[in-house]
Structure formats: C-alpha cells, structure tokens
Design a protein around this motif. Structure first.
Motif, mmCIF file in Angstrom:
data_model
loop_
_atom_site.group_PDB
_atom_site.id
_atom_site.type_symbol
_atom_site.label_atom_id
_atom_site.label_comp_id
_atom_site.label_asym_id
_atom_site.label_seq_id
_atom_site.Cartn_x
_atom_site.Cartn_y
_atom_site.Cartn_z
ATOM 1 N N GLU A 67 9.308 -3.031 4.733
ATOM 2 C CA GLU A 67 8.930 -3.680 5.070
ATOM 3 C C GLU A 67 8.411 -4.659 3.824
ATOM 4 O O GLU A 67 6.715 -4.413 3.503
ATOM 5 N N ARG A 77 1.640 -5.850 -0.785
ATOM 6 C CA ARG A 77 2.018 -4.760 -0.860
ATOM 7 C C ARG A 77 3.182 -4.443 -0.201
ATOM 8 O O ARG A 77 3.331 -5.546 1.189
ATOM 9 N N LEU A 101 4.877 -2.560 2.871
ATOM 10 C CA LEU A 101 4.726 -1.379 3.911
ATOM 11 C C LEU A 101 5.905 -0.180 3.984
ATOM 12 O O LEU A 101 7.167 -0.506 3.871
ATOM 13 N N GLN A 131 7.194 2.847 6.060
ATOM 14 C CA GLN A 131 6.793 3.613 7.523
ATOM 15 C C GLN A 131 8.183 5.018 7.249
ATOM 16 O O GLN A 131 9.319 4.602 7.388
ATOM 17 N N SER A 169 9.359 8.682 8.905
ATOM 18 C CA SER A 169 8.926 9.545 10.018
ATOM 19 C C SER A 169 9.900 10.391 9.578
ATOM 20 O O SER A 169 10.575 10.738 8.957
ATOM 21 N N ALA A 202 1.396 0.096 1.023
ATOM 22 C CA ALA A 202 0.687 0.795 2.201
ATOM 23 C C ALA A 202 1.859 1.298 3.528
ATOM 24 O O ALA A 202 2.868 1.467 3.165
ATOM 25 N N SER A 203 1.279 2.302 4.084
ATOM 26 C CA SER A 203 1.749 2.963 4.739
ATOM 27 C C SER A 203 1.286 3.534 6.129
ATOM 28 O O SER A 203 -0.187 3.388 6.678
ATOM 29 N N THR A 204 1.969 3.446 7.058
ATOM 30 C CA THR A 204 1.387 3.554 8.573
ATOM 31 C C THR A 204 1.579 5.279 9.073
ATOM 32 O O THR A 204 2.451 5.966 8.630
#
Length: 53
Positions: free
Chosen positions: A13, A18, A20, A22, A24, A51-53
């Motif tokens: 995204e 930055r 993002l 994600q 998984s 950036a990561s989650t």
C-alpha cells in the motif's frame, strides 16, 4: 501425510512517504526469490523506505 505448497502473500500500500508492505504466509527457500522481487519493487517505489505490519 500430505504437505501443502507454501504460499506467501504480499500486499503493498503506497503511503505519502513510506510504502506499507504486509507479508503473510510461510516463507521458504522456494518462495524467497519472488518475495525479494516484490519487496525490492516496493522499496524502489518509496521515497523513505518500507514500513511493515
């Protein structure tokens, strides 16, 4: 015993500074090149990194 193929999903995204990312799923040696390619492309599209989650 039945093994399932490993699957990695990457959702990227764009943000104002930055990107993002994600990630998984299960990462193994077979999935690593595709994951690297997707994250490298996301990094190239970002002005200030990932950036990561």
């Amino acid at each position: 015993m039945t093994s399932r193929p490993a699957h990695v999903a990457v959702v990227v995204e764009p943000g104002p500074e930055r990107v993002l990312a994600q990630v998984s799923g299960e990462i193994d040696m077979d999935q690593a090149p595709a994951l690297r390619q997707e994250l490298t492309a996301a990094l190239a599209a970002s002005r200030a990194g990932l950036a990561s989650t």
